[in-house]
Structures are given as structure tokens and as C-alpha cells.
Design a protein around this motif. Structure first.
Motif, PDB file in Angstrom:
ATOM      1  N   ARG A   1       0.867  -1.185   0.000  1.00  0.00           N
ATOM      2  CA  ARG A   1       0.000   0.000   0.000  1.00  0.00           C
ATOM      3  C   ARG A   1       0.900   1.230   0.000  1.00  0.00           C
ATOM      4  O   ARG A   1       1.864   1.285   0.769  1.00  0.00           O
ATOM      5  CB  ARG A   1      -0.901  -0.022   1.229  1.00  0.00           C
ATOM      6  CG  ARG A   1      -1.947  -1.133   1.142  1.00  0.00           C
ATOM      7  CD  ARG A   1      -2.718  -1.297   2.426  1.00  0.00           C
ATOM      8  NE  ARG A   1      -3.725  -2.344   2.290  1.00  0.00           N
ATOM      9  CZ  ARG A   1      -4.236  -3.023   3.318  1.00  0.00           C
ATOM     10  NH1 ARG A   1      -3.831  -2.775   4.548  1.00  0.00           N
ATOM     11  NH2 ARG A   1      -5.146  -3.954   3.107  1.00  0.00           N
TER      12      ARG A   1
ATOM     13  N   GLN B   1      -8.419   3.936   8.446  1.00  0.00           N
ATOM     14  CA  GLN B   1      -9.341   3.353   7.459  1.00  0.00           C
ATOM     15  C   GLN B   1     -10.505   2.587   8.086  1.00  0.00           C
ATOM     16  O   GLN B   1     -10.443   2.163   9.236  1.00  0.00           O
ATOM     17  CB  GLN B   1      -8.568   2.356   6.593  1.00  0.00           C
ATOM     18  CG  GLN B   1      -8.065   1.172   7.402  1.00  0.00           C
ATOM     19  CD  GLN B   1      -7.158   0.226   6.638  1.00  0.00           C
ATOM     20  OE1 GLN B   1      -7.627  -0.755   6.095  1.00  0.00           O
ATOM     21  NE2 GLN B   1      -5.881   0.513   6.642  1.00  0.00           N
TER      22      GLN B   1
ATOM     23  N   ASP C   1     -12.497  -0.952   6.949  1.00  0.00           N
ATOM     24  CA  ASP C   1     -12.615  -2.112   6.065  1.00  0.00           C
ATOM     25  C   ASP C   1     -14.098  -2.365   5.851  1.00  0.00           C
ATOM     26  O   ASP C   1     -14.856  -2.560   6.822  1.00  0.00           O
ATOM     27  CB  ASP C   1     -12.066  -3.383   6.734  1.00  0.00           C
ATOM     28  CG  ASP C   1     -10.553  -3.412   6.796  1.00  0.00           C
ATOM     29  OD1 ASP C   1      -9.897  -2.645   6.068  1.00  0.00           O
ATOM     30  OD2 ASP C   1     -10.036  -4.226   7.591  1.00  0.00           O
TER      31      ASP C   1
ATOM     32  N   HIS D   1     -14.075  -6.481   2.099  1.00  0.00           N
ATOM     33  CA  HIS D   1     -12.606  -6.525   2.192  1.00  0.00           C
ATOM     34  C   HIS D   1     -12.099  -7.961   2.334  1.00  0.00           C
ATOM     35  O   HIS D   1     -11.145  -8.350   1.677  1.00  0.00           O
ATOM     36  CB  HIS D   1     -12.155  -5.667   3.376  1.00  0.00           C
ATOM     37  CG  HIS D   1     -10.691  -5.744   3.671  1.00  0.00           C
ATOM     38  ND1 HIS D   1      -9.723  -5.590   2.699  1.00  0.00           N
ATOM     39  CD2 HIS D   1     -10.017  -5.954   4.836  1.00  0.00           C
ATOM     40  CE1 HIS D   1      -8.521  -5.697   3.252  1.00  0.00           C
ATOM     41  NE2 HIS D   1      -8.681  -5.934   4.549  1.00  0.00           N
TER      42      HIS D   1
ATOM     43  N   LEU E   1      -2.502  -1.905  13.524  1.00  0.00           N
ATOM     44  CA  LEU E   1      -2.567  -2.136  12.076  1.00  0.00           C
ATOM     45  C   LEU E   1      -3.762  -2.967  11.629  1.00  0.00           C
ATOM     46  O   LEU E   1      -4.279  -2.780  10.529  1.00  0.00           O
ATOM     47  CB  LEU E   1      -1.275  -2.831  11.613  1.00  0.00           C
ATOM     48  CG  LEU E   1      -0.224  -1.918  10.982  1.00  0.00           C
ATOM     49  CD1 LEU E   1       0.159  -0.794  11.913  1.00  0.00           C
ATOM     50  CD2 LEU E   1       0.991  -2.703  10.562  1.00  0.00           C
ATOM     51  N   ALA E   2      -4.188  -3.933  12.450  1.00  0.00           N
ATOM     52  CA  ALA E   2      -5.167  -4.894  11.938  1.00  0.00           C
ATOM     53  C   ALA E   2      -6.232  -5.288  12.971  1.00  0.00           C
ATOM     54  O   ALA E   2      -6.904  -6.298  12.783  1.00  0.00           O
ATOM     55  CB  ALA E   2      -4.446  -6.150  11.444  1.00  0.00           C
TER      56      ALA E   2
ATOM     57  N   LEU F   1      -6.204 -14.295   8.926  1.00  0.00           N
ATOM     58  CA  LEU F   1      -6.632 -13.288   9.908  1.00  0.00           C
ATOM     59  C   LEU F   1      -7.989 -13.731  10.468  1.00  0.00           C
ATOM     60  O   LEU F   1      -9.048 -13.319   9.973  1.00  0.00           O
ATOM     61  CB  LEU F   1      -6.752 -11.921   9.232  1.00  0.00           C
ATOM     62  CG  LEU F   1      -5.441 -11.291   8.741  1.00  0.00           C
ATOM     63  CD1 LEU F   1      -5.712 -10.129   7.785  1.00  0.00           C
ATOM     64  CD2 LEU F   1      -4.603 -10.802   9.911  1.00  0.00           C
TER      65      LEU F   1
ATOM     66  N   HIS G   1     -10.622 -11.137  11.340  1.00  0.00           N
ATOM     67  CA  HIS G   1     -11.206 -10.539  10.128  1.00  0.00           C
ATOM     68  C   HIS G   1     -12.283 -11.472   9.565  1.00  0.00           C
ATOM     69  O   HIS G   1     -13.361 -11.020   9.172  1.00  0.00           O
ATOM     70  CB  HIS G   1     -10.136 -10.321   9.052  1.00  0.00           C
ATOM     71  CG  HIS G   1      -9.352  -9.048   9.189  1.00  0.00           C
ATOM     72  ND1 HIS G   1      -8.642  -8.717  10.315  1.00  0.00           N
ATOM     73  CD2 HIS G   1      -9.165  -8.023   8.319  1.00  0.00           C
ATOM     74  CE1 HIS G   1      -8.061  -7.546  10.131  1.00  0.00           C
ATOM     75  NE2 HIS G   1      -8.353  -7.103   8.933  1.00  0.00           N
TER      76      HIS G   1
ATOM     77  N   GLU H   1      -9.059   0.486  11.328  1.00  0.00           N
ATOM     78  CA  GLU H   1      -7.645   0.249  11.656  1.00  0.00           C
ATOM     79  C   GLU H   1      -6.837   1.536  11.566  1.00  0.00           C
ATOM     80  O   GLU H   1      -7.174   2.425  10.781  1.00  0.00           O
ATOM     81  CB  GLU H   1      -7.064  -0.794  10.684  1.00  0.00           C
ATOM     82  CG  GLU H   1      -7.740  -2.145  10.829  1.00  0.00           C
ATOM     83  CD  GLU H   1      -7.551  -3.052   9.619  1.00  0.00           C
ATOM     84  OE1 GLU H   1      -7.148  -2.564   8.555  1.00  0.00           O
ATOM     85  OE2 GLU H   1      -7.825  -4.250   9.752  1.00  0.00           O
TER      86      GLU H   1
END
Ligand code: UVW
Length: 331
Positions: free
Chosen positions: A64, A103, A105, A109, A256-257, A273, A276, A289
Motif C-alpha cells: 500500500r 481506514q 474495512d 474486504h 494495524l489490523a 486473519l 477478520h 484500523e
């Protein structure tokens, strides 16, 4: 026609309607939004975004890329004929990787291969049985321009994403190392910090990671990111069940996640993940995130509070799977 015959274990597909595309954001009812507004007592507002060109340093070398900002030249602005008036006008444009910095998601995503039709043949699927290839366009090789005809980020934008945020200070409880916080530890933290999470709440996890990203600027290394900040333990089934049962409408973190992530799937794991997969694919819970939560967290702590009004719509950009977000907390 129902899009699926089988739904994954632990999923809520169909429970908000056959064609639902906003998942647990349905739980932010007008009554719950009024309760969120009632958390505004001081009239203070906190911006919850990093500058969108952060993280810097080695992060910018990843897949990214940071925003590229350019001016649309005046000569290209058809509204103004140079010299005709005394006005001075700028337009600009950006090349923006939508999930580079702070951001949301969307539910498009992350999906999973799953036997939707009961034929024994898994297909690529997303929340509520939407399908890759027909509803969410794109392919793992990247030969097709991705486009979410269902579950795109604009579906979240249309809800306004406004409700009650509830802050949990993971940094205070679990330190600055990269601890993976499971169910037992999280329950202890909620009790110790006297945080009560109710259905419809947007769960916000402060880990201190975004503050480090800001402080280090260009000096940020991959090691800093890998080693810093707690995350949820997506491999802990009890934690995933709690997320289901709690009724949280979305989960946000300044890491980050949201979940701890070592870059490789855990041995024998079904998902790279798992949190997720649980949230975006099974439960329709959007994930935020790299938000900037430190100043808000410090203020809440100093004032013995954990709740606030959170307003954080993504860009209403049709077909996108993620979006930068400049959320606002009002206390
Ligand atoms: C992936 O990189 C798959 O996800 P995220 O940016 O949501 O952590």
C-alpha cells in the motif's frame, strides 16, 4: 432467490434480512444513537485520524502506497478563463490507496472460500452469501479491477456510522509490546477499567500504536510495527464468541489490523486473519484500523469516562472495499 443454502458456523447471515449489506451496523438504532448523543456533556471534539500520509518510514515501502497529491492546473479548470477575472483558484487530485492509513474495512474486504450451495464445492464468498465474481468483482491475481457491486464501502457511508463509542485502553493493561489479548484478559480489562459494552456500541481499542507511528515519522521501521502494540487474539474462540454475543456494531483500533498478526497463518489455522474472517465474513462487523485514539483515550481516562459520541462515515465511494476515515469523537 436465496444466495446460499449453507451458512458458516458462527455466522448471522440472513438475520438482518436476506439482502442485508450493513451487518451489525443495523444494531445502531435511533434509540441507541440518542443514548450516544447523551454522552456529549462537555462539547469537546477529538479528531480520530492520522494525517493520511502516515505511517511513514519503512511502512511506505509496502504494497500500500502513501497518497500522491497533485494540482489540477488552472488551465484545466473550465470555470475560470485566465485573466478574465481577479480570482485565484486551485483544484487538486490524489492517487489514494484507500487502506494505507486510518481506514474502515468494508464487508467486501475479506471473505472466504465456503460451500454456499451444499454441492461440496467451496466458492469465494462474502458476508450474507454475496459472491466473488458476481457481487464482488476481483481476482487473487489482480487481473481484474476490483469493484464491489454489493457490500461496498458506500453501503456503510449511507448509515452515517454514528453511534456510541466505548474505549478500552489495551496499552494501559497489556503494555506496549505486541501482546495478543484473548477472552480472559479482555474480560479482566473491562472489569478493571469499569467499561461496559452494550449492543450497538462501537468498540474502540487503544494500543498506542498510532502514537508511535506519529512520533517516529520517517524513522519508523518494520520492527517497530511488528513489535509494537497489543491486538486481539483472533485465534481465541471464546473471544470470537464474545464478539458475537456482545452485540458490538463495529470494532476500531489504533493498531494495524485490530487483531495480532505475525504475517503468517497460525499452524493449522483456517484463516490468515481469523478475527477478520469472524467479523467481516461471518458477522458483518466492519473493522477500523490505524485510527488515532491517544488524545481521546487520555482525556477519557483523566475524566473517568469510557463512552462518547462517535461519528465516522467512510467516503461514499461506490464499489470501494475500504476507505480513509476522519472520525470525530464528541464528549
Ligand atoms: C489485510 O491486509 C488482509 O487486511 P487489513 O489491512 O484489514 O489488516
Amino acid at each position: 432467490m436465496q444466495r446460499w443454502k449453507n451458512r458458516p458456523d458462527g455466522s448471522n447471515w440472513g438475520e438482518f434480512g436476506e439482502h442485508d449489506q450493513i451487518g451489525r451496523l443495523n444494531l445502531i438504532t435511533p434509540e441507541r444513537r440518542r443514548a450516544a448523543v447523551a454522552e456529549v456533556r462537555e462539547g469537546l471534539a477529538f479528531p480520530l485520524s492520522l494525517p493520511l500520509d502516515f505511517p511513514k518510514g519503512e511502512y511506505a515501502q509496502g504494497f500500500r502506497k502513501p497518497p500522491l497529491l497533485a494540482s489540477a492546473e488552472l488551465g484545466h479548470n473550465r470555470l475560470i478563463r485566465p485573466g478574465a477575472t481577479s480570482d485565484v483558484v486551485n483544484d487538486d487530485y490524489a492517487v489514494l490507496h484507500l487502506q494505507y492509513s486510518t481506514q474502515w474495512d468494508s464487508l467486501a474486504h475479506v471473505g472466504a472460500r465456503f460451500d454456499l450451495d451444499g454441492t461440496g464445492e467451496p466458492v469465494m464468498a462474502y458476508y450474507n452469501g454475496y459472491r466473488a465474481g458476481t457481487d464482488v468483482i476481483g481476482d487473487p491475481e489482480g487481473s481484474v479491477t476490483p469493484h464491489a457491486d454489493a457490500l461496498g464501502i458506500e453501503t456503510l457511508a449511507q448509515t452515517s456510522v454514528q453511534g456510541r463509542g466505548v474505549m478500552v485502553d489495551l496499552e494501559r493493561a497489556a503494555g506496549r509490546g505486541g501482546a495478543a489479548v484473548g477472552h480472559e484478559q479482555l474480560m479482566g480489562i473491562l472489569e478493571e477499567q469499569e467499561v461496559v459494552v452494550e449492543p450497538g456500541d462501537i468498540l474502540c481499542l487503544h494500543t498506542g500504536t498510532a502514537a508511535v507511528i506519529l512520533d517516529l515519522g520517517e524513522r519508523l521501521t518494520r520492527e517497530d510495527l511488528a513489535g509494537h502494540g497489543a491486538g486481539l487474539d483472533g485465534g481465541d474462540e471464546r473471544l470470537l464468541r464474545w464478539i458475537t454475543d456482545s452485540g458490538v456494531s463495529a470494532i476500531v483500533a489504533d493498531n494495524l489490523a485490530v487483531e495480532s498478526f505475525g504475517g503468517e497463518p497460525a499452524p493449522g489455522a483456517e484463516h490468515l486473519l481469523p478475527l477478520h474472517a469472524h467479523c467481516l465474513f461471518k458477522q458483518g462487523i466492519p473493522l477500523g484500523e490505524m485510527w488515532y485514539l491517544s488524545e481521546l483515550n487520555a482525556w477519557l481516562r483523566a475524566h473517568g469516562r469510557s463512552r462518547f459520541l462517535l461519528t465516522a462515515p467512510p467516503l461514499r465511494l461506490p464499489g470501494a472495499v475500504g476507505s480513509p476515515v476522519s472520525g470525530v469523537a464528541t464528549v
